[in-house]
Enzyme design. Sequence first.
Site: not given
Length: 458
Positions: A72, A124-125, A215, A217, A258, A450
């Site tokens: 843990y 990004f969305d 970000d 990714a 990614k 979407h």
Amino acid sequence: MDLPSFEPYKTKMVEQVYSSTRTEREEWIKNAGFNLFNLRSEQVTIDLLTDSGTGAMSDRQWSSLMLGDESYAGASSYYNMKKALSEITGFEYFLPAHQGRAAENVLFSALVKEGDFVPGNSHFDTTKGHIEFRKAIPVDCTVEIASDFKSMNPFKGNVDPAKLEDVLKKNPREKIPCILITITNNTAGGQPVSMANLRETRKLADRYGVKLFLDSARFAENAWFIKKREDGYKEKSIREIAREMFSYADGITMSSKKDAIVNMGGFSAYRDEDLFRKASAYNIIYEGFITYGGMSGRDMNALAQGLYEGTEEQYLRSRIGQVEFLAERMKEYGIPVLQPTGGHAVFIDAKSFLPRIPDGKFPGQVLAVELFIEGGIRSTEIGTLMADRDPVTRANRFSGKEMVRLAIPRRVYSDNHMNYVAAVVKNVFERRDRITRGLKIKWEAPILRHFTVVLERE
Ligand code: F0G
């Protein structure tokens, strides 16, 4: 003769690729409400819905799973991840999270409040969703050239410094919790951000006393483009370039699905200990204790290994080379694709592909549906459907772009699969004049519509 470059891996295990008939596919897509997210994967022949979490892990990653420490607190897997993260990003403080949006949730819980503004290149969305969910305002300050499909500008992912400065000037400092730059810029077509742009953004951030987050990714793909396209970086290694990119940031979020080539995982990382402490409380509430945060030990091990593999030059050459290979095939067939080719996907200009379908009738989605019917290819619309509604006026947001994204999973498909994809797109292109029926919304969710929208043909 110069020897050609090749994929720096060979296949140890294979997975079936499914075939189907056009009649079956027509039926399936109708039953799916013309939403490709609603299809079962067995109904899909080549799945280019996303490059996220869909990559093939290496034997080293698979074997590292067996060494996962599921304690843990203080697991050795956590320390493996910490070592990889500190070597590759330079950040000492980090919080594991189960994926990118979870890391965004943790960071924004600590930073963003109602009425704030979060400027950046193009969010990004999910990032936009997390900002708007807090009743704050995401501000896209993308460079204008990004909307020119044909321009060969090498860094169409850049933030426009003038637009950014305007936001920084017009709003009090306490209303801007951070600037957020996405590398590479997915929304703008997987386009890279230059080192010069990051440096300039850092200067602006310092001048206005605002934090800068990345970000990251697809940071390794961004580093590859800097190496190839920006003066002064040709001789530098991907990891050196990545370290410099990160040196301009106060912290990062990462969807490791990614460029760390894992099926699930992510993290946020911080330079400032106080912010890290503040975010830690949210990590514990939303994700889990700070040494595992939503990830099992084995997955942290695979992530650590993936960070090294994703930043290898030979891998990136073959990865980005494959995306380019598909784009070149499509260009030979006269298909309008975004130039230059992005890092993780080929983006088709649906507006010029299907000029008879107006924006309000979702030309991007119509094209994505046709690619599925023609050859079982699953892609995504990046246009009016994804741009969603204005949170205040509830009107559809027209970004001016109607794209279909063919995102290529890492180390999964061969160039023959890419030849097949190009042929499918060509067949649809040849019958484009007969595609005249748009789509309309039957049901939509109030946010991120979407993913779950139900559509019908007009
Ligand atoms: N940031 C960027 C730039 C992304 O592309 C994504 C996900 C996220 C954050 C969120 O990460 O999925 O791990 O929660 N992009 C995927 C895509 C879904 O298909 O482009 P996540």
